[in-house]
Design an enzyme around this catalytic site. Structure first.
Site, short mmCIF file in Angstrom:
data_model
loop_
_atom_site.label_atom_id
_atom_site.label_comp_id
_atom_site.label_asym_id
_atom_site.label_seq_id
_atom_site.Cartn_x
_atom_site.Cartn_y
_atom_site.Cartn_z
N THR A 119 -0.73 7.63 -0.57
CA THR A 119 -2.90 7.51 -1.52
C THR A 119 -3.50 6.60 -1.08
O THR A 119 -4.68 5.81 -0.90
CB THR A 119 -2.48 7.25 -2.99
OG1 THR A 119 -1.58 5.99 -2.85
CG2 THR A 119 -1.55 8.36 -3.57
N ARG A 141 0.60 -1.04 0.05
CA ARG A 141 0.09 0.17 0.23
C ARG A 141 0.95 1.90 0.18
O ARG A 141 1.91 1.56 1.18
CB ARG A 141 -1.14 0.03 1.43
CG ARG A 141 -2.51 -1.18 1.28
CD ARG A 141 -3.23 -1.05 2.18
NE ARG A 141 -2.93 -0.55 3.49
CZ ARG A 141 -3.67 -0.02 4.34
NH1 ARG A 141 -4.87 0.53 4.30
NH2 ARG A 141 -3.06 0.03 5.94
N ASP A 201 4.47 -6.33 9.73
CA ASP A 201 5.62 -5.39 10.71
C ASP A 201 5.78 -6.97 11.48
O ASP A 201 7.01 -6.92 11.80
CB ASP A 201 5.86 -4.04 11.59
CG ASP A 201 6.59 -3.63 10.23
OD1 ASP A 201 6.69 -4.16 8.80
OD2 ASP A 201 5.58 -2.16 9.81
C1 PRP Z 1 -1.19 -4.84 4.46
C2 PRP Z 1 -1.87 -6.01 4.72
C3 PRP Z 1 -2.77 -6.01 3.23
C4 PRP Z 1 -2.64 -4.51 2.89
C5 PRP Z 1 -4.47 -4.08 3.86
O1 PRP Z 1 0.09 -4.76 3.42
O2 PRP Z 1 -1.20 -7.64 4.92
O3 PRP Z 1 -1.88 -6.31 1.74
O4 PRP Z 1 -2.49 -3.97 4.06
O5 PRP Z 1 -4.55 -3.04 3.11
P1 PRP Z 1 -5.95 -3.12 2.38
O6 PRP Z 1 -7.22 -3.88 2.39
O7 PRP Z 1 -6.18 -1.60 2.18
O8 PRP Z 1 -5.05 -2.85 0.86
P2 PRP Z 1 0.99 -3.89 3.33
O9 PRP Z 1 0.16 -3.11 2.03
O10 PRP Z 1 1.19 -3.38 4.87
O11 PRP Z 1 2.16 -4.67 3.24
P3 PRP Z 1 2.98 -5.54 4.04
O12 PRP Z 1 2.05 -6.77 3.55
O13 PRP Z 1 4.09 -5.97 3.34
O14 PRP Z 1 3.41 -5.32 5.23
N1 URA Z 2 -2.57 -3.65 6.88
C1 URA Z 2 -2.36 -3.64 8.36
O1 URA Z 2 -1.16 -4.49 8.38
N2 URA Z 2 -2.87 -3.43 9.35
C2 URA Z 2 -3.87 -2.55 8.77
O2 URA Z 2 -4.82 -2.99 10.63
C3 URA Z 2 -4.80 -2.15 7.54
C4 URA Z 2 -3.94 -2.60 7.08
#
Ligand code: PRP
Ligand code: URA
Length: 209
Positions: free
Chosen positions: A108, A104, A203
């Site tokens: 944005t 994400r 994380d």
């Molecule tokens: C987190 C989570 C989802 C996303 C959810 O990933 O694992 O993939 O956010 O959010 P959304 O429904 O608003 O799209 P992140 O983008 O933080 O990446 P990561 O798994 O690499 O930490």
């Molecule tokens: N992604 C995460 O890992 N946690 C949240 O709460 C939302 C998006």
């Protein structure tokens, strides 16, 4: 609209409480994500079709059932979805694993795609997409749009915590996709985090913060 199942089995709810706790460290967090994914997979595979076979027990011949060669592929959304893979493979060791990379954009909140590698016979497979968090729903919705371009037989989504916004977006955009989550939380905060949620799943799994 596809089916939405909140898998609120007591074992899942108990493990989810431990997962949400900010004092739970990475090692235990990873183990819990795997265990919850395994328990949820039991529910998400409830509709696997069976066929009859004849076998011999030490006592007699019996007609009994086995899964009818239906092929599964698990597709974790990188990174946090990786935490669910070992748990679901415990239940379905013969399944293949594809990967979709999305993150994400912190400004944005829109998902940015960076990787897609799926099993070559994806057209013969039922896909279960894995991601612990369904927040705005952008990542899951986009990942499923990408996967649909490869024409799998069907797609399900398996998450751990959903926000109402994400559940709404995913079910409206992909009404053919059945959704399984362990909890439906209250809302998103201004940073797109699920409240009460569990913080940043990636994380916490990988200890990157
Ligand atoms: C987190 C989570 C989802 C996303 C959810 O990933 O694992 O993939 O956010 O959010 P959304 O429904 O608003 O799209 P992140 O983008 O933080 O990446 P990561 O798994 O690499 O930490
Ligand atoms: N992604 C995460 O890992 N946690 C949240 O709460 C939302 C998006």
């Amino acid at each position: 609209m596809g089916n939405i199942t909140i898998t609120n089995h007591p074992l899942i709810q108990h493990k989810l409480t431990l997962l949400r706790d900010k004092n739970t460290g990475s090692k235990e967090f990873r183990e819990l994500v795997g265990e919850i994914a395994m328990l949820m997979c039991y529910e998400a595979t409830r509709d696997l079709t069976l066929k009859e076979v004849e076998i011999e027990t030490p006592v007699s011949v019996v007609r009994t059932k086995v899964i009818s060669g239906k092929k599964l592929a698990f597709v974790p959304i990188l990174r946090a979805g990786l935490g669910m893979v070992d748990g679901v493979l415990e239940l379905v060791p013969s399944a293949r694993v594809g990967h979709i990379g999305l993150y994400r954009d912190p400004q944005t909140l829109e998902p940015v795609e960076y990787y897609c590698k799926l099993p070559s016979d994806i057209e013969e497979r039922e896909v279960i997409v894995l991601d612990p968090m369904l927040a705005t729903g952008g990542s899951a919705t986009d990942a499923i749009t990408m996967i649909k371009k490869h024409h799998p037989k069907s797609i399900k989504f398996m998450g751990i915590i959903a926000a109402p916004e994400g559940l709404n977006k995913l079910s409206k955009t992909h009404p053919d996709v059945d959704i399984f989550c362990a909890a439906l939380d209250e809302k998103l905060n201004d940073h797109g985090y699920i409240v009460p949620g569990l913080g940043d799943a990636g994380d916490r799994i990988f200890g990157t913060k």
